[in-house]
Design an enzyme around this catalytic site. Structure first.
Site, PDB file in Angstrom:
ATOM      1  N   ARG A 243       1.034  -1.112  -0.206  1.00 26.61           N
ATOM      2  CA  ARG A 243      -0.394   0.339   0.158  1.00 26.61           C
ATOM      3  C   ARG A 243       1.148   1.121  -0.129  1.00 26.61           C
ATOM      4  NH1 ARG A 243      -3.270  -3.269  -2.221  1.00 26.61           N
ATOM      5  NH2 ARG A 243      -5.716  -3.066  -0.671  1.00 26.61           N
TER       6      ARG A 243
ATOM      7  N   HIS B 276      -0.500  -0.087  -9.864  1.00 27.88           N
ATOM      8  CA  HIS B 276      -0.989  -0.572  -9.331  1.00 27.88           C
ATOM      9  C   HIS B 276      -1.614  -1.598  -9.433  1.00 27.88           C
ATOM     10  CE1 HIS B 276      -3.443  -1.114  -5.482  1.00 27.88           C
ATOM     11  NE2 HIS B 276      -3.033  -2.069  -5.523  1.00 27.88           N
TER      12      HIS B 276
END
Length: 306
Positions: free
Chosen positions: A221, A269
Protein backbone atom coordinates in the site's frame (compact mmCIF):
# COMPACT_ATOMS: atom_id res chain seq x y z
CA UNK A 1 -30.09 -17.39 0.04
CA UNK A 2 -29.65 -13.75 -1.00
CA UNK A 3 -26.30 -12.41 -2.16
CA UNK A 4 -25.69 -8.74 -2.87
CA UNK A 5 -22.90 -7.30 -5.00
CA UNK A 6 -21.45 -3.86 -4.20
CA UNK A 7 -18.11 -3.26 -5.92
CA UNK A 8 -17.06 0.26 -6.86
CA UNK A 9 -15.62 0.69 -10.37
CA UNK A 10 -16.25 -2.96 -11.24
CA UNK A 11 -18.39 -4.22 -14.11
CA UNK A 12 -21.08 -6.19 -12.31
CA UNK A 13 -22.57 -8.47 -14.96
CA UNK A 14 -19.73 -11.00 -15.30
CA UNK A 15 -19.55 -11.34 -11.51
CA UNK A 16 -23.31 -11.79 -11.20
CA UNK A 17 -23.38 -14.41 -13.94
CA UNK A 18 -20.47 -16.29 -12.40
CA UNK A 19 -21.90 -16.26 -8.89
CA UNK A 20 -25.33 -17.40 -10.13
CA UNK A 21 -23.73 -20.29 -12.01
CA UNK A 22 -21.59 -21.28 -9.02
CA UNK A 23 -24.44 -20.98 -6.52
CA UNK A 24 -27.59 -22.23 -8.28
CA UNK A 25 -30.70 -21.36 -6.36
CA UNK A 26 -29.20 -18.25 -4.81
CA UNK A 27 -30.54 -14.80 -5.61
CA UNK A 28 -27.63 -12.58 -6.69
CA UNK A 29 -28.28 -8.90 -7.36
CA UNK A 30 -26.45 -5.59 -7.47
CA UNK A 31 -27.09 -3.59 -4.33
CA UNK A 32 -29.33 -0.55 -4.56
CA UNK A 33 -30.21 1.72 -1.64
CA UNK A 34 -33.19 0.27 0.21
CA UNK A 35 -32.61 -3.26 -1.13
CA UNK A 36 -33.81 -6.23 0.97
CA UNK A 37 -31.46 -7.73 3.54
CA UNK A 38 -28.88 -10.13 2.09
CA UNK A 39 -27.19 -13.12 3.68
CA UNK A 40 -23.80 -12.49 2.10
CA UNK A 41 -22.15 -9.64 0.21
CA UNK A 42 -19.36 -9.45 -2.35
CA UNK A 43 -17.75 -6.04 -2.07
CA UNK A 44 -14.97 -3.69 -3.05
CA UNK A 45 -14.87 -0.17 -1.56
CA UNK A 46 -18.58 -0.15 -0.60
CA UNK A 47 -20.14 3.06 0.75
CA UNK A 48 -20.98 3.30 4.43
CA UNK A 49 -24.69 3.44 3.52
CA UNK A 50 -24.45 -0.09 2.15
CA UNK A 51 -23.10 -1.45 5.45
CA UNK A 52 -25.54 0.60 7.51
CA UNK A 53 -28.48 -0.87 5.57
CA UNK A 54 -27.22 -4.47 5.34
CA UNK A 55 -27.19 -5.29 9.04
CA UNK A 56 -28.07 -9.00 8.66
CA UNK A 57 -24.96 -10.02 6.70
CA UNK A 58 -23.24 -13.23 7.75
CA UNK A 59 -20.34 -12.98 5.32
CA UNK A 60 -18.67 -9.96 3.73
CA UNK A 61 -16.38 -11.10 0.91
CA UNK A 62 -13.73 -8.64 -0.25
CA UNK A 63 -12.59 -9.15 -3.86
CA UNK A 64 -9.04 -7.95 -3.17
CA UNK A 65 -6.32 -9.22 -0.87
CA UNK A 66 -6.14 -6.02 1.20
CA UNK A 67 -9.00 -5.14 3.54
CA UNK A 68 -7.63 -1.90 5.04
CA UNK A 69 -10.18 0.35 3.31
CA UNK A 70 -13.06 -1.91 4.31
CA UNK A 71 -12.05 -1.99 7.98
CA UNK A 72 -12.16 1.80 8.18
CA UNK A 73 -15.97 1.56 7.86
CA UNK A 74 -18.56 0.64 10.51
CA UNK A 75 -19.33 -3.01 9.94
CA UNK A 76 -22.57 -4.87 10.75
CA UNK A 77 -22.40 -6.69 14.11
CA UNK A 78 -21.17 -10.26 13.95
CA UNK A 79 -20.34 -10.25 10.23
CA UNK A 80 -17.36 -12.32 9.08
CA UNK A 81 -15.04 -10.31 6.84
CA UNK A 82 -13.41 -12.75 4.41
CA UNK A 83 -10.50 -11.91 2.10
CA UNK A 84 -9.29 -13.80 -0.93
CA UNK A 85 -6.57 -16.30 -0.02
CA UNK A 86 -4.91 -16.20 -3.41
CA UNK A 87 -7.22 -16.53 -6.42
CA UNK A 88 -4.32 -16.30 -8.85
CA UNK A 89 -2.72 -13.25 -7.23
CA UNK A 90 0.29 -14.90 -5.59
CA UNK A 91 1.85 -16.11 -8.85
CA UNK A 92 1.38 -12.64 -10.36
CA UNK A 93 3.02 -11.07 -7.31
CA UNK A 94 5.93 -13.52 -7.50
CA UNK A 95 6.40 -12.69 -11.20
CA UNK A 96 6.38 -8.96 -10.52
CA UNK A 97 8.78 -9.02 -7.58
CA UNK A 98 11.23 -11.44 -9.22
CA UNK A 99 11.23 -9.26 -12.33
CA UNK A 100 11.93 -6.13 -10.26
CA UNK A 101 14.71 -7.80 -8.24
CA UNK A 102 16.40 -9.31 -11.29
CA UNK A 103 16.08 -6.09 -13.32
CA UNK A 104 17.91 -4.24 -10.55
CA UNK A 105 20.47 -6.98 -9.83
CA UNK A 106 21.38 -7.51 -13.49
CA UNK A 107 21.36 -3.72 -14.14
CA UNK A 108 18.95 -4.13 -17.03
CA UNK A 109 17.69 -0.58 -16.47
CA UNK A 110 21.20 0.73 -17.11
CA UNK A 111 21.59 -1.46 -20.19
CA UNK A 112 18.25 -0.16 -21.46
CA UNK A 113 19.42 3.42 -21.08
CA UNK A 114 22.67 2.65 -22.89
CA UNK A 115 20.85 0.97 -25.77
CA UNK A 116 18.58 3.98 -26.16
CA UNK A 117 21.73 6.12 -26.35
CA UNK A 118 23.24 3.81 -28.98
CA UNK A 119 25.95 2.52 -26.64
CA UNK A 120 27.20 -1.09 -26.60
CA UNK A 121 28.13 -1.45 -22.91
CA UNK A 122 29.37 -4.10 -20.50
CA UNK A 123 29.05 -4.34 -16.74
CA UNK A 124 30.89 -6.69 -14.46
CA UNK A 125 28.59 -9.46 -13.18
CA UNK A 126 27.44 -8.99 -9.59
CA UNK A 127 27.22 -11.72 -6.96
CA UNK A 128 23.85 -12.87 -5.64
CA UNK A 129 25.29 -13.29 -2.17
CA UNK A 130 25.84 -9.53 -2.12
CA UNK A 131 22.11 -8.91 -2.71
CA UNK A 132 20.16 -10.46 0.17
CA UNK A 133 16.45 -9.84 -0.33
CA UNK A 134 14.06 -9.24 2.55
CA UNK A 135 10.34 -9.95 2.22
CA UNK A 136 8.36 -7.98 4.78
CA UNK A 137 5.08 -9.82 5.40
CA UNK A 138 4.84 -13.60 5.11
CA UNK A 139 1.18 -14.18 4.34
CA UNK A 140 0.01 -16.11 1.29
CA UNK A 141 1.53 -13.60 -1.12
CA UNK A 142 4.72 -12.98 0.84
CA UNK A 143 5.50 -16.65 1.27
CA UNK A 144 5.03 -17.29 -2.45
CA UNK A 145 7.32 -14.37 -3.29
CA UNK A 146 10.02 -15.53 -0.87
CA UNK A 147 9.99 -19.06 -2.30
CA UNK A 148 10.14 -17.74 -5.86
CA UNK A 149 13.19 -15.62 -5.07
CA UNK A 150 14.97 -18.68 -3.69
CA UNK A 151 14.70 -20.32 -7.13
CA UNK A 152 17.10 -17.64 -8.39
CA UNK A 153 19.47 -18.40 -5.51
CA UNK A 154 19.25 -15.03 -3.77
CA UNK A 155 19.70 -15.11 -0.01
CA UNK A 156 16.15 -14.48 1.25
CA UNK A 157 15.06 -13.17 4.63
CA UNK A 158 11.48 -12.84 5.80
CA UNK A 159 9.85 -10.82 8.55
CA UNK A 160 6.42 -11.21 10.13
CA UNK A 161 4.74 -9.99 13.30
CA UNK A 162 4.62 -13.52 14.71
CA UNK A 163 7.10 -16.36 14.04
CA UNK A 164 6.71 -18.26 10.76
CA UNK A 165 8.80 -20.90 9.02
CA UNK A 166 9.36 -20.86 5.26
CA UNK A 167 11.65 -23.46 3.72
CA UNK A 168 14.91 -21.94 2.47
CA UNK A 169 14.16 -18.54 4.02
CA UNK A 170 15.79 -17.10 7.14
CA UNK A 171 12.80 -15.77 9.05
CA UNK A 172 12.62 -13.06 11.69
CA UNK A 173 9.70 -11.88 13.80
CA UNK A 174 8.64 -9.24 16.29
CA UNK A 175 10.24 -5.89 17.09
CA UNK A 176 13.67 -7.28 17.98
CA UNK A 177 13.72 -9.46 14.89
CA UNK A 178 12.69 -6.49 12.75
CA UNK A 179 15.93 -4.62 13.38
CA UNK A 180 18.04 -7.69 12.56
CA UNK A 181 15.94 -8.29 9.46
CA UNK A 182 16.45 -4.78 8.11
CA UNK A 183 20.23 -4.79 8.61
CA UNK A 184 20.42 -8.15 6.80
CA UNK A 185 18.82 -6.88 3.58
CA UNK A 186 20.01 -4.95 0.56
CA UNK A 187 16.73 -5.33 -1.31
CA UNK A 188 13.48 -4.84 0.63
CA UNK A 189 10.10 -6.08 -0.61
CA UNK A 190 7.05 -4.78 1.26
CA UNK A 191 4.00 -7.07 1.37
CA UNK A 192 2.60 -6.09 4.75
CA UNK A 193 -1.10 -5.43 5.35
CA UNK A 194 -1.89 -1.79 6.04
CA UNK A 195 -2.79 -1.26 9.71
CA UNK A 196 -2.30 1.50 12.28
CA UNK A 197 0.97 -0.18 13.24
CA UNK A 198 2.33 -0.51 9.71
CA UNK A 199 1.33 2.87 8.25
CA UNK A 200 4.49 4.89 7.41
CA UNK A 201 6.68 1.87 8.27
CA UNK A 202 8.88 2.57 5.23
CA UNK A 203 10.52 5.71 6.55
CA UNK A 204 13.93 7.32 6.95
CA UNK A 205 14.76 5.20 10.01
CA UNK A 206 13.73 1.78 8.69
CA UNK A 207 15.05 2.30 5.15
CA UNK A 208 18.21 3.79 6.63
CA UNK A 209 18.89 0.51 8.45
CA UNK A 210 19.11 -1.41 5.18
CA UNK A 211 22.51 -2.22 3.74
CA UNK A 212 24.19 0.50 1.61
CA UNK A 213 22.94 0.86 -1.97
CA UNK A 214 19.60 -0.56 -0.87
CA UNK A 215 16.66 -1.06 -3.19
CA UNK A 216 12.96 -0.88 -2.30
CA UNK A 217 10.05 -2.73 -3.93
CA UNK A 218 6.67 -1.64 -2.56
CA UNK A 219 3.71 -3.74 -3.74
CA UNK A 220 1.50 -3.45 -0.65
CA UNK A 221 0.00 0.00 0.00
CA UNK A 222 1.15 3.53 -0.73
CA UNK A 223 0.51 4.61 2.87
CA UNK A 224 3.31 2.31 4.04
CA UNK A 225 5.87 4.66 2.47
CA UNK A 226 6.91 8.12 3.63
CA UNK A 227 7.59 9.46 0.16
CA UNK A 228 9.79 12.40 1.20
CA UNK A 229 12.03 10.06 3.19
CA UNK A 230 12.60 7.81 0.18
CA UNK A 231 13.47 10.78 -2.01
CA UNK A 232 15.94 12.04 0.61
CA UNK A 233 17.64 8.64 0.90
CA UNK A 234 17.91 8.40 -2.90
CA UNK A 235 19.48 11.85 -2.95
CA UNK A 236 21.97 10.93 -0.21
CA UNK A 237 23.02 7.77 -2.08
CA UNK A 238 22.00 5.33 0.65
CA UNK A 239 19.21 4.01 -1.56
CA UNK A 240 20.12 2.88 -5.09
CA UNK A 241 16.55 2.95 -6.34
CA UNK A 242 12.99 1.72 -6.00
CA UNK A 243 10.20 -0.02 -7.88
CA UNK A 244 6.83 1.29 -6.71
CA UNK A 245 3.45 -0.15 -7.68
CA UNK A 246 1.29 1.54 -5.01
CA UNK A 247 0.94 5.17 -3.98
CA UNK A 248 -0.75 7.37 -1.41
CA UNK A 249 -2.80 8.97 -4.18
CA UNK A 250 -3.91 6.81 -7.10
CA UNK A 251 -3.72 7.49 -9.97
CA UNK A 252 -0.34 9.07 -9.22
CA UNK A 253 -0.69 12.85 -9.80
CA UNK A 254 0.87 14.08 -13.03
CA UNK A 255 3.26 16.45 -11.23
CA UNK A 256 4.49 13.87 -8.72
CA UNK A 257 8.32 13.58 -8.66
CA UNK A 258 8.18 9.77 -8.79
CA UNK A 259 7.17 9.92 -12.47
CA UNK A 260 10.47 11.40 -13.62
CA UNK A 261 12.94 10.34 -10.93
CA UNK A 262 15.78 8.47 -12.66
CA UNK A 263 16.10 5.92 -9.85
CA UNK A 264 12.39 5.09 -9.48
CA UNK A 265 10.35 2.70 -11.61
CA UNK A 266 6.59 3.33 -11.46
CA UNK A 267 3.83 0.86 -12.37
CA UNK A 268 0.08 1.59 -12.06
CA UNK A 269 -0.96 -0.74 -9.18
CA UNK A 270 -0.77 -3.77 -11.41
CA UNK A 271 1.53 -6.18 -9.54
CA UNK A 272 -1.31 -8.62 -8.77
CA UNK A 273 -4.77 -8.12 -10.23
CA UNK A 274 -7.91 -9.87 -9.07
CA UNK A 275 -8.73 -12.74 -11.45
CA UNK A 276 -12.50 -12.89 -11.71
CA UNK A 277 -13.14 -16.58 -12.43
CA UNK A 278 -10.75 -17.80 -9.72
CA UNK A 279 -12.20 -15.31 -7.24
CA UNK A 280 -15.80 -16.28 -7.97
CA UNK A 281 -15.01 -19.97 -7.48
CA UNK A 282 -13.30 -19.30 -4.15
CA UNK A 283 -16.04 -16.99 -2.87
CA UNK A 284 -18.76 -19.46 -3.86
CA UNK A 285 -16.99 -22.30 -2.03
CA UNK A 286 -16.67 -20.19 1.09
CA UNK A 287 -20.30 -19.04 1.03
CA UNK A 288 -21.44 -22.65 0.70
CA UNK A 289 -19.18 -23.67 3.58
CA UNK A 290 -20.48 -20.89 5.84
CA UNK A 291 -24.05 -21.89 5.05
CA UNK A 292 -23.17 -25.44 6.19
CA UNK A 293 -21.68 -24.06 9.39
CA UNK A 294 -18.13 -24.97 8.40
CA UNK A 295 -15.03 -22.82 9.03
CA UNK A 296 -13.41 -21.04 6.08
CA UNK A 297 -9.92 -19.71 5.44
CA UNK A 298 -9.25 -16.00 5.08
CA UNK A 299 -11.49 -14.71 7.89
CA UNK A 300 -10.08 -11.34 8.94
CA UNK A 301 -9.28 -10.56 12.55
CA UNK A 302 -10.78 -7.06 12.59
CA UNK A 303 -8.86 -6.11 15.74
CA UNK A 304 -5.53 -6.99 14.09
CA UNK A 305 -6.53 -5.53 10.74
CA UNK A 306 -5.78 -8.60 8.55
Amino acid sequence: MNITFCCTDTKAEPWLDGLRAALPGATVEVWQPGAPQADHAVVWAPPQQFLDEQQALKGLFNIGAGVDALLKLRLPPGVKVVRLDDAGMSVQMAEYVCHAVIRHFREFDAYEADVKAGQWSYRKPRHRQDFPVGVMGLGVLGERVAKALRVFEFPVHGWSRTPKAVEGVLTHSGEVGFQTFLSSCRVLVNLLPLTHETQDILNRDTLGRLQPDAYLINVARGAHLVEADLLALLESGHMAGATLDVFRTEPLPAAHPFWTHPKITVTPHTSARTLRDESIAQIARKIAALERGEPVAGVVDTARGY
